[in-house]
Design a protein around this motif. Structure first.
Motif, PDB file in Angstrom:
ATOM      1  N   ILE A   1      12.185 -52.591  95.328  1.00  0.00           N
ATOM      2  CA  ILE A   1      11.861 -53.286  94.082  1.00  0.00           C
ATOM      3  C   ILE A   1      12.332 -52.419  92.915  1.00  0.00           C
ATOM      4  O   ILE A   1      11.687 -51.437  92.544  1.00  0.00           O
ATOM      5  N   VAL A   2      13.479 -52.772  92.372  1.00  0.00           N
ATOM      6  CA  VAL A   2      14.098 -51.988  91.296  1.00  0.00           C
ATOM      7  C   VAL A   2      14.735 -52.942  90.286  1.00  0.00           C
ATOM      8  O   VAL A   2      14.746 -54.151  90.477  1.00  0.00           O
TER       9      VAL A   2
ATOM     10  N   TYR B   1      16.514 -48.811  80.117  1.00  0.00           N
ATOM     11  CA  TYR B   1      17.196 -47.807  79.312  1.00  0.00           C
ATOM     12  C   TYR B   1      17.830 -46.827  80.294  1.00  0.00           C
ATOM     13  O   TYR B   1      17.136 -46.102  80.988  1.00  0.00           O
ATOM     14  N   LYS B   2      19.141 -46.846  80.376  1.00  0.00           N
ATOM     15  CA  LYS B   2      19.868 -46.037  81.346  1.00  0.00           C
ATOM     16  C   LYS B   2      19.340 -46.316  82.756  1.00  0.00           C
ATOM     17  O   LYS B   2      19.427 -47.441  83.215  1.00  0.00           O
ATOM     18  N   ASN B   3      18.784 -45.322  83.426  1.00  0.00           N
ATOM     19  CA  ASN B   3      18.301 -45.553  84.792  1.00  0.00           C
ATOM     20  C   ASN B   3      16.784 -45.759  84.861  1.00  0.00           C
ATOM     21  O   ASN B   3      16.191 -45.678  85.926  1.00  0.00           O
ATOM     22  N   ILE B   4      16.166 -46.032  83.709  1.00  0.00           N
ATOM     23  CA  ILE B   4      14.718 -46.242  83.644  1.00  0.00           C
ATOM     24  C   ILE B   4      14.431 -47.726  83.445  1.00  0.00           C
ATOM     25  O   ILE B   4      15.053 -48.390  82.613  1.00  0.00           O
ATOM     26  N   TRP B   5      13.472 -48.231  84.218  1.00  0.00           N
ATOM     27  CA  TRP B   5      13.039 -49.614  84.087  1.00  0.00           C
ATOM     28  C   TRP B   5      11.529 -49.654  83.850  1.00  0.00           C
ATOM     29  O   TRP B   5      10.782 -48.929  84.497  1.00  0.00           O
ATOM     30  N   VAL B   6      11.111 -50.510  82.906  1.00  0.00           N
ATOM     31  CA  VAL B   6       9.696 -50.677  82.594  1.00  0.00           C
ATOM     32  C   VAL B   6       9.361 -52.167  82.592  1.00  0.00           C
ATOM     33  O   VAL B   6      10.031 -52.966  81.927  1.00  0.00           O
TER      34      VAL B   6
ATOM     35  N   ILE C   1      11.880 -47.502  75.138  1.00  0.00           N
ATOM     36  CA  ILE C   1      11.942 -46.388  76.088  1.00  0.00           C
ATOM     37  C   ILE C   1      12.545 -45.126  75.473  1.00  0.00           C
ATOM     38  O   ILE C   1      11.938 -44.054  75.557  1.00  0.00           O
ATOM     39  N   PRO C   2      13.732 -45.198  74.843  1.00  0.00           N
ATOM     40  CA  PRO C   2      14.270 -43.961  74.249  1.00  0.00           C
ATOM     41  C   PRO C   2      13.371 -43.404  73.161  1.00  0.00           C
ATOM     42  O   PRO C   2      13.256 -42.188  72.995  1.00  0.00           O
ATOM     43  N   GLY C   3      12.692 -44.300  72.431  1.00  0.00           N
ATOM     44  CA  GLY C   3      11.760 -43.848  71.402  1.00  0.00           C
ATOM     45  C   GLY C   3      10.589 -43.098  71.996  1.00  0.00           C
ATOM     46  O   GLY C   3      10.161 -42.059  71.463  1.00  0.00           O
TER      47      GLY C   3
ATOM     48  N   SER D   1      12.158 -38.669  85.399  1.00  0.00           N
ATOM     49  CA  SER D   1      12.336 -37.567  86.348  1.00  0.00           C
ATOM     50  C   SER D   1      12.545 -38.105  87.763  1.00  0.00           C
ATOM     51  O   SER D   1      13.407 -37.618  88.501  1.00  0.00           O
ATOM     52  N   MET D   2      11.763 -39.121  88.159  1.00  0.00           N
ATOM     53  CA  MET D   2      11.944 -39.727  89.485  1.00  0.00           C
ATOM     54  C   MET D   2      13.318 -40.371  89.603  1.00  0.00           C
ATOM     55  O   MET D   2      14.007 -40.219  90.620  1.00  0.00           O
ATOM     56  N   ALA D   3      13.722 -41.100  88.554  1.00  0.00           N
ATOM     57  CA  ALA D   3      15.002 -41.801  88.587  1.00  0.00           C
ATOM     58  C   ALA D   3      16.173 -40.824  88.654  1.00  0.00           C
ATOM     59  O   ALA D   3      17.171 -41.075  89.336  1.00  0.00           O
ATOM     60  N   ASP D   4      16.047 -39.704  87.954  1.00  0.00           N
ATOM     61  CA  ASP D   4      17.116 -38.704  87.948  1.00  0.00           C
ATOM     62  C   ASP D   4      17.225 -37.981  89.286  1.00  0.00           C
ATOM     63  O   ASP D   4      18.326 -37.766  89.814  1.00  0.00           O
ATOM     64  N   GLN D   5      16.078 -37.568  89.828  1.00  0.00           N
ATOM     65  CA  GLN D   5      16.093 -36.764  91.048  1.00  0.00           C
ATOM     66  C   GLN D   5      16.173 -37.597  92.322  1.00  0.00           C
ATOM     67  O   GLN D   5      16.840 -37.211  93.284  1.00  0.00           O
ATOM     68  N   TYR D   6      15.490 -38.750  92.319  1.00  0.00           N
ATOM     69  CA  TYR D   6      15.379 -39.549  93.543  1.00  0.00           C
ATOM     70  C   TYR D   6      15.590 -41.031  93.217  1.00  0.00           C
ATOM     71  O   TYR D   6      14.630 -41.811  93.180  1.00  0.00           O
ATOM     72  N   PRO D   7      16.836 -41.440  92.957  1.00  0.00           N
ATOM     73  CA  PRO D   7      17.109 -42.837  92.596  1.00  0.00           C
ATOM     74  C   PRO D   7      16.527 -43.811  93.619  1.00  0.00           C
ATOM     75  O   PRO D   7      16.688 -43.631  94.819  1.00  0.00           O
TER      76      PRO D   7
END
Length: 360
Positions: free
Chosen positions: A118-119, A125-130, A141-143, A299-305
């Motif tokens: 589920i992604v 924002y980039k590799n982050i999803w909310v 997100i960037p803010g 941090s999760m998205a960067d280290q463990y996509p």
């Protein structure tokens, strides 16, 4: 071709209109069960709107007051027991005796299981999803990433992080509810704590039982646990309530959210950051929790996509008003294995440590 194009356009328009209605009703909290769960599961409809609308994912709601409509499976041992000790990593001396004493509830009927990742749902924002289900608050997100969390970690000092479990007996495939700390979410919490301690971040893991013998009122009991720890250890900066989720379809198929990290299967992780959307929750400092949550999600998205499901930003409190660094985190569902969940705990612990090491 023209007629087909008109029909296709009409179908797309109808699908988009229906989706809009679903979203509006979802915000008004008047969706029927499958619609509410469809929204909660966080699916988006980029090109397959009709197919997505047929996906009747049911996600068990996590109630603030512990009076959830989902009760533990029947057949649980009803005898009162003492709380599991703090920092518990103890294994049972005798497994059969332990099951009787610890009140393990085994899954007796095998349901169909659908494994999925589920992604890519919600705001990106980039590799982050909310996934934002609030009516009055958007998410920048960037803010949020630019804002400083109200967390200041002192390395190799007094306790900085509290890990606890409102629903302590939540367990995984085979034993969906258990008071055995080696089988339930306490085992996940211990993996997280181990990574934080290895990074020099003093961590308290409180495995007090809050959902047994009564499930209702769990959050009120875990609130007392958090307040007691904050009184005893005023140095605590972060409080994490570790759970496992439950998802399925109206047809009875259970959803197993997984990711493959370094060639090994892990249960997906979902961070929940509550918002006082209409000002009625007595939760004035929710924005500080969100700042921390977005950094951990990154941090999760960067280290463990793929490890993290979209961050759940919702109109709930979950005792997150007790500190400015409080979050609820879900690890897999009841059909993920214990190994998958504890592996996720290890990975999440490393991602969290990376964030906290920058907040010193």
């Amino acid at each position: 071709m023209k007629k087909w194009g008109q029909k296709a356009a009409g179908l797309c328009s109808a699908a988009l209109t229906f989706a809009a209605v679903v979203c509006v009703l979802g915000r008004l909290s008047v969706l029927p069960p499958w619609d509410a769960a469809f929204t909660a599961a966080g699916f988006i409809m980029p090109g397959g709107a009709a197919e997505a609308l047929r996906t009747d994912i049911l996600e068990e709601d996590e109630e603030d007051d512990g009076a959830s409509h989902i009760e533990p499976p029947s057949g649980a041992d009803s005898r009162p027991v003492s709380s599991v000790p703090e920092n518990s990593s103890q294994k049972s001396q005798n497994s059969s005796a332990a099951n009787a004493q610890q009140g393990t509830v085994s899954t007796t009927q095998k349901a169909d299981v659908k494994e999925m990742s589920i992604v890519n749902a919600g705001v990106q924002y980039k590799n982050i999803w909310v996934k934002n289900s609030n009516k009055n608050h958007g998410i920048d997100i960037p803010g949020e990433l630019k804002k400083q969390p109200a967390v200041k970690i002192a390395k190799n000092a007094g306790p900085q992080v509290l890990i606890y479990h409102t629903h302590t007996t939540e367990a995984f495939a085979g034993d969906t509810r258990s008071r055995d700390a080696s089988k339930n979410v306490v085992a996940v919490g211990e993996r997280i704590a181990a990574q934080l301690r290895a990074a020099g971040i003093n961590t308290i893991h409180d495995a007090t039982l809050h959902d047994y013998p009564s499930y209702n009122g769990s959050y009120e009991r875990s609130k007392v646990t958090v307040l007691n720890n904050l009184k005893k250890y005023p140095s605590i900066q972060v409080a994490l309530d570790i759970h496992r989720d439950a998802m399925g379809t109206s047809g009875g198929t259970r959803i197993k959210p997984t990711a493959v990290v370094n060639g090994k299967k892990a249960a997906q992780v979902m961070i929940i950051a509550g918002c006082d959307d209409d000002g009625t929750l007595n939760h004035p400092n929710w924005e500080y929790n969100l700042r921390l949550a977005v950094r951990i999600q990154q941090s999760m998205a960067d280290q463990y996509p793929g490890l993290g499901r979209p961050l759940n930003f919702c109109n709930r409190k979950y005792n997150q008003n007790l500190t400015k660094g409080s979050l609820l985190v879900e690890f897999g569902t009841e059909v993920n294995t214990l190994d998958e969940a504890t592996y996720s705990g290890e990975l999440f612990g490393k991602a969290l440590a990376a964030v906290l090491n920058k907040l010193t």
